[in-house]
Design a protein around this motif. Structure first.
Motif, PDB file in Angstrom:
ATOM      1  N   SER A  29      -6.199  -5.760   5.142  1.00 38.17           N
ATOM      2  CA  SER A  29      -6.614  -4.726   6.082  1.00 38.17           C
ATOM      3  C   SER A  29      -6.120  -3.379   5.579  1.00 38.17           C
ATOM      4  O   SER A  29      -5.064  -3.295   4.946  1.00 38.17           O
ATOM      5  CB  SER A  29      -6.027  -4.990   7.474  1.00 38.17           C
ATOM      6  N   VAL A  30      -6.888  -2.335   5.822  1.00 35.53           N
ATOM      7  CA  VAL A  30      -6.402  -0.985   5.514  1.00 35.53           C
ATOM      8  C   VAL A  30      -5.479  -0.549   6.645  1.00 35.53           C
ATOM      9  O   VAL A  30      -5.674  -0.912   7.801  1.00 35.53           O
ATOM     10  CB  VAL A  30      -7.554   0.027   5.339  1.00 35.53           C
ATOM     11  N   ALA A  31      -4.467   0.231   6.304  1.00 34.86           N
ATOM     12  CA  ALA A  31      -3.487   0.649   7.307  1.00 34.86           C
ATOM     13  C   ALA A  31      -3.038   2.095   7.106  1.00 34.86           C
ATOM     14  O   ALA A  31      -2.029   2.502   7.651  1.00 34.86           O
ATOM     15  CB  ALA A  31      -2.274  -0.276   7.262  1.00 34.86           C
ATOM     16  N   SER A  32      -3.770   2.871   6.300  1.00 33.65           N
ATOM     17  CA  SER A  32      -3.379   4.261   6.078  1.00 33.65           C
ATOM     18  C   SER A  32      -3.553   5.053   7.368  1.00 33.65           C
ATOM     19  O   SER A  32      -4.577   4.931   8.049  1.00 33.65           O
ATOM     20  CB  SER A  32      -4.215   4.874   4.954  1.00 33.65           C
ATOM     21  N   LEU A  33      -2.565   5.878   7.700  1.00 32.87           N
ATOM     22  CA  LEU A  33      -2.553   6.572   8.974  1.00 32.87           C
ATOM     23  C   LEU A  33      -3.774   7.463   9.154  1.00 32.87           C
ATOM     24  O   LEU A  33      -4.355   7.539  10.237  1.00 32.87           O
ATOM     25  CB  LEU A  33      -1.281   7.416   9.084  1.00 32.87           C
TER      26      LEU A  33
ATOM     27  N   LEU B  62      -2.303  -8.375   3.946  1.00 29.64           N
ATOM     28  CA  LEU B  62      -1.873  -7.342   3.006  1.00 29.64           C
ATOM     29  C   LEU B  62      -2.449  -5.993   3.426  1.00 29.64           C
ATOM     30  O   LEU B  62      -3.619  -5.899   3.796  1.00 29.64           O
ATOM     31  CB  LEU B  62      -2.380  -7.656   1.601  1.00 29.64           C
ATOM     32  N   GLY B  63      -1.619  -4.967   3.363  1.00 28.96           N
ATOM     33  CA  GLY B  63      -2.154  -3.625   3.528  1.00 28.96           C
ATOM     34  C   GLY B  63      -2.733  -3.177   2.199  1.00 28.96           C
ATOM     35  O   GLY B  63      -2.026  -3.122   1.187  1.00 28.96           O
ATOM     36  N   VAL B  64      -4.021  -2.899   2.159  1.00 35.44           N
ATOM     37  CA  VAL B  64      -4.683  -2.541   0.909  1.00 35.44           C
ATOM     38  C   VAL B  64      -5.190  -1.104   0.972  1.00 35.44           C
ATOM     39  O   VAL B  64      -5.388  -0.545   2.054  1.00 35.44           O
ATOM     40  CB  VAL B  64      -5.859  -3.495   0.584  1.00 35.44           C
ATOM     41  N   ASP B  65      -5.389  -0.515  -0.172  1.00 39.74           N
ATOM     42  CA  ASP B  65      -5.926   0.839  -0.261  1.00 39.74           C
ATOM     43  C   ASP B  65      -7.364   0.854   0.246  1.00 39.74           C
ATOM     44  O   ASP B  65      -8.139  -0.067  -0.024  1.00 39.74           O
ATOM     45  CB  ASP B  65      -5.883   1.313  -1.716  1.00 39.74           C
TER      46      ASP B  65
ATOM     47  N   LEU C  57     -14.918  16.485   3.031  1.00 40.69           N
ATOM     48  CA  LEU C  57     -16.134  15.797   3.476  1.00 40.69           C
ATOM     49  C   LEU C  57     -16.495  14.651   2.533  1.00 40.69           C
ATOM     50  O   LEU C  57     -17.124  13.675   2.945  1.00 40.69           O
ATOM     51  CB  LEU C  57     -17.300  16.787   3.581  1.00 40.69           C
ATOM     52  N   ILE C  58     -16.063  14.748   1.284  1.00 40.80           N
ATOM     53  CA  ILE C  58     -16.306  13.665   0.327  1.00 40.80           C
ATOM     54  C   ILE C  58     -15.506  12.420   0.717  1.00 40.80           C
ATOM     55  O   ILE C  58     -15.802  11.303   0.271  1.00 40.80           O
ATOM     56  CB  ILE C  58     -15.928  14.111  -1.106  1.00 40.80           C
ATOM     57  N   SER C  59     -14.497  12.592   1.587  1.00 44.27           N
ATOM     58  CA  SER C  59     -13.673  11.466   2.036  1.00 44.27           C
ATOM     59  C   SER C  59     -14.265  10.741   3.236  1.00 44.27           C
ATOM     60  O   SER C  59     -13.671   9.762   3.708  1.00 44.27           O
ATOM     61  CB  SER C  59     -12.262  11.962   2.403  1.00 44.27           C
ATOM     62  N   LEU C  60     -15.390  11.199   3.746  1.00 47.44           N
ATOM     63  CA  LEU C  60     -15.953  10.579   4.946  1.00 47.44           C
ATOM     64  C   LEU C  60     -16.199   9.071   4.808  1.00 47.44           C
ATOM     65  O   LEU C  60     -15.980   8.332   5.777  1.00 47.44           O
ATOM     66  CB  LEU C  60     -17.239  11.304   5.353  1.00 47.44           C
ATOM     67  N   PRO C  61     -16.641   8.559   3.654  1.00 46.95           N
ATOM     68  CA  PRO C  61     -16.759   7.092   3.557  1.00 46.95           C
ATOM     69  C   PRO C  61     -15.428   6.378   3.779  1.00 46.95           C
ATOM     70  O   PRO C  61     -15.399   5.299   4.378  1.00 46.95           O
ATOM     71  CB  PRO C  61     -17.285   6.882   2.129  1.00 46.95           C
ATOM     72  N   PHE C  62     -14.311   6.960   3.304  1.00 48.98           N
ATOM     73  CA  PHE C  62     -12.999   6.379   3.605  1.00 48.98           C
ATOM     74  C   PHE C  62     -12.745   6.414   5.109  1.00 48.98           C
ATOM     75  O   PHE C  62     -12.189   5.479   5.684  1.00 48.98           O
ATOM     76  CB  PHE C  62     -11.879   7.181   2.924  1.00 48.98           C
ATOM     77  N   MET C  63     -13.143   7.512   5.740  1.00 45.74           N
ATOM     78  CA  MET C  63     -12.797   7.771   7.129  1.00 45.74           C
ATOM     79  C   MET C  63     -13.556   6.893   8.121  1.00 45.74           C
ATOM     80  O   MET C  63     -13.160   6.805   9.288  1.00 45.74           O
ATOM     81  CB  MET C  63     -13.036   9.255   7.444  1.00 45.74           C
TER      82      MET C  63
ATOM     83  N   ASN D 192       0.848  -1.201   0.000  1.00 45.80           N
ATOM     84  CA  ASN D 192       0.000   0.000   0.000  1.00 45.80           C
ATOM     85  C   ASN D 192       0.881   1.248   0.000  1.00 45.80           C
ATOM     86  O   ASN D 192       0.681   2.179   0.782  1.00 45.80           O
ATOM     87  CB  ASN D 192      -0.919  -0.007   1.228  1.00 45.80           C
ATOM     88  N   LEU D 193       1.868   1.244  -0.875  1.00 47.31           N
ATOM     89  CA  LEU D 193       2.905   2.266  -0.914  1.00 47.31           C
ATOM     90  C   LEU D 193       2.355   3.684  -1.001  1.00 47.31           C
ATOM     91  O   LEU D 193       2.854   4.604  -0.342  1.00 47.31           O
ATOM     92  CB  LEU D 193       3.833   1.980  -2.103  1.00 47.31           C
ATOM     93  N   TRP D 194       1.318   3.879  -1.800  1.00 47.35           N
ATOM     94  CA  TRP D 194       0.815   5.229  -2.066  1.00 47.35           C
ATOM     95  C   TRP D 194       0.425   5.966  -0.789  1.00 47.35           C
ATOM     96  O   TRP D 194       0.714   7.158  -0.623  1.00 47.35           O
ATOM     97  CB  TRP D 194      -0.370   5.164  -3.027  1.00 47.35           C
ATOM     98  N   ASN D 195      -0.197   5.260   0.150  1.00 46.54           N
ATOM     99  CA  ASN D 195      -0.711   5.929   1.346  1.00 46.54           C
ATOM    100  C   ASN D 195       0.368   6.292   2.359  1.00 46.54           C
ATOM    101  O   ASN D 195       0.055   6.784   3.447  1.00 46.54           O
ATOM    102  CB  ASN D 195      -1.788   5.062   2.011  1.00 46.54           C
ATOM    103  N   ASN D 196       1.636   6.094   2.006  1.00 44.32           N
ATOM    104  CA  ASN D 196       2.719   6.531   2.884  1.00 44.32           C
ATOM    105  C   ASN D 196       2.753   8.047   3.058  1.00 44.32           C
ATOM    106  O   ASN D 196       3.359   8.546   3.998  1.00 44.32           O
ATOM    107  CB  ASN D 196       4.072   6.047   2.353  1.00 44.32           C
ATOM    108  N   PHE D 197       2.104   8.780   2.172  1.00 45.94           N
ATOM    109  CA  PHE D 197       2.098  10.239   2.337  1.00 45.94           C
ATOM    110  C   PHE D 197       1.403  10.637   3.641  1.00 45.94           C
ATOM    111  O   PHE D 197       1.661  11.723   4.175  1.00 45.94           O
ATOM    112  CB  PHE D 197       1.430  10.931   1.139  1.00 45.94           C
ATOM    113  N   GLY D 198       0.544   9.764   4.174  1.00 43.83           N
ATOM    114  CA  GLY D 198      -0.102  10.050   5.443  1.00 43.83           C
ATOM    115  C   GLY D 198       0.896  10.140   6.593  1.00 43.83           C
ATOM    116  O   GLY D 198       0.717  10.923   7.528  1.00 43.83           O
ATOM    117  N   PHE D 199       1.969   9.337   6.530  1.00 41.27           N
ATOM    118  CA  PHE D 199       3.037   9.418   7.526  1.00 41.27           C
ATOM    119  C   PHE D 199       3.967  10.589   7.220  1.00 41.27           C
ATOM    120  O   PHE D 199       4.461  11.266   8.119  1.00 41.27           O
ATOM    121  CB  PHE D 199       3.851   8.113   7.546  1.00 41.27           C
TER     122      PHE D 199
END
Length: 484
Positions: free
Chosen positions: A179-183, A311-314, A353-359, A123-130
């Motif tokens: 599992s999702v693991a984005s910070l 696996l860490g998935v998006d 607010l459009i990201s709330l389903p992700f959240m 899940n390399l892309w979501n490293n920007f969260g860190f």
């Protein structure tokens, strides 16, 4: 080297880099090359589909949200302009780029030595969260090693939370051993677990607010497509309360209704395609773990097998699931209202607010799709998040304007509701920017205790969460066992 890596990533983007990573991971897991190639293609197609749909819907929903804000008369100094600005800033700083390169190495080593059972490298892309938190810390302290250490520490506890919720997330969203693991979307595990006994005490677990119930009881009006249209009508009307007598207003209302109905219909289809990218990898993990662990009950084995890994998935994998997107959309007007009435709040949530389903994905998985609980947890946690975002506004604005993009005209302070409205992340950030060894040591100690408990009692934790999820109405394991 760091600049070269950044340049390559910016040229190719997530829709190319992520499939390449998945292809490499698949080959490492001994998946057949043909299957690995198709997994990579599905990942690219899925990410591209997510991008197209969200890019088409965001301008419409953002305009409606802004109108809702204008109708309430909210005047708050810190404006949410979306997570994208933070992402650019994280890749524009030396600390951020350093983590992007060395963080990947750390993720591989943490997995190899058993510190975590989450293979985050997929899940390399979501490293920007860190990276963004390290960037903020460097902007405030100008201490490179402290800032890089903050990014690495946030990786550690994000992986721990991801593993705690892994069995529930995997079972609910139907992607084995994932599992999702984005910070920016993992800390909701905390309120979902801590507040659940309170919601049960209030009887929320007996209230049948699940997609299955809506579909069975409401017929065609319970279908996600129809629910999307109804929610779109509601949000459209809320955004046009001052002009309901005009044709223009109803044109916008009906447009939002149709577009949200399309989101509810199309997103699950894209999610199915995206999930296919991880299915062969997850099945290979399943074969490997079962070959090392025997028993008569497959379900019990999955929970008790301490060698099981994920696996860490998006988090795009779960976005289109009905309970996830319904509860996320319902929270949009609620959080606008909360921002208006919350004493001391300075943050105006708009674009994210459009990201709330992700959240809310972790909350949905842990509560087994109980929409009422998801909304209640969201209101509590994201309200605390508004305070965190309000405190961080000056730091975030400075970091983004210094390392990322110029501020939009007329806006003094900015934020990202998705990245910064994070109470736990804000506490960890506060400990590190204080540069106080006692506070930093306390944060590390809490993590170490969590890790020891997780390593020793993981099966018991998973069993507890499964039992907790089964208490919600309408499910076969529920103590109250309410049927439709």
């Amino acid at each position: 080297m760091l600049e070269t890596v950044n340049h390559i990533f910016q040229i190719f983007g997530a829709s190319v880099v992520v499939p390449i990573m998945i292809f490499i991971v698949a080959l490492f897991l001994k998946v057949k090359p043909k299957t690995a190639m198709m997994s990579a293609f599905y990942a690219g197609v899925g990410l591209t589909g997510f991008g197209w749909v969200i890019q088409a819907f965001t301008p419409t929903i953002t305009k409606i949200i802004k109108q809702m804000v204008d109708n309430t008369g909210i005047k708050l100094p810190i404006v949410d302009i979306g997570w994208q600005a933070g992402s650019l800033a994280s890749f524009g700083s030396t600390v951020g780029l350093s983590f992007f390169v060395f963080g990947l190495i750390a993720e591989l080593l943490l997995f190899a030595f058993g510190v975590t059972k989450i293979f985050m490298a997929s899940n390399l892309w979501n490293n920007f969260g860190f990276m963004i938190w390290g960037t903020l810390c460097y902007y405030v302290t100008h201490n490179f090693w402290l800032s890089l250490g903050l990014s690495f520490f946030m990786l550690l506890y994000a992986l721990a939370l991801a593993e705690i919720q892994a069995d529930r997330w995997s079972n609910y969203y139907g992607v084995k051993n994932a599992s999702v693991a984005s910070l920016h979307n993992i800390e909701q595990v905390i309120p979902a677990i801590i507040l659940d006994p309170l919601w049960n005490l209030l009887g929320f677990n007996k209230i049948k607010m699940t997609p299955e119930y809506f579909k069975n009881k409401l017929g065609v009006f319970g279908e996600p497509t129809t629910l999307g249209a109804l929610l779109g009508l509601l949000i459209g009307i809320l955004g046009n309360l001052n002009s309901l007598g005009t044709l223009k207003a109803w044109g916008q209302i009906l447009t939002v209704a149709v577009q949200l109905s399309a989101i509810m219909t199309i997103f699950p289809l894209i999610t199915d395609v995206f999930s296919k990218a991880f299915t062969p990898l997850a099945e290979e993990i399943d074969k490997n773990t079962k070959s090392k662990h025997t028993g008569s009950d497959e379900n019990v084995n999955e929970v008790k097998n301490k060698k099981r890994w994920f696996l860490g998935v998006d988090d795009g994998v779960g976005y289109g699931e009905p309970a996830t997107i319904i509860s996320g959309v319902i929270l949009i007007p609620i959080m606008v209202l909360v921002a208006f009435i919350l004493p001391g709040n300075k943050t105006l949530p708009i674009v994210d607010l459009i990201s709330l389903p992700f959240m809310v994905e972790s909350i949905v998985a842990i509560t087994r799709g109980n929409i009422l609980k998801v909304i209640a947890n969201g209101v509590v946690w994201f309200s605390l998040g508004l305070y965190a975002s309000s405190w961080l506004g000056t730091f975030y604005t400075g970091a983004v304007s210094h390392y990322g993009v110029a501020l939009p005209a007329g806006i003094v302070l900015i934020t990202s509701f998705n990245l910064m409205a994070r109470p736990l992340n804000a506490l960890v950030f506060a400990a590190f920017v204080s540069q106080n060894p006692i506070f930093i040591g306390l944060a590390i100690l809490v993590y170490l205790v969590l890790l020891i408990v997780l390593r020793r009692y993981r099966p018991q934790i998973w069993e507890y969460l499964n039992n907790m999820a089964d208490k919600n109405a309408g499910y076969s394991g529920s103590n109250e066992k309410i049927t439709y």
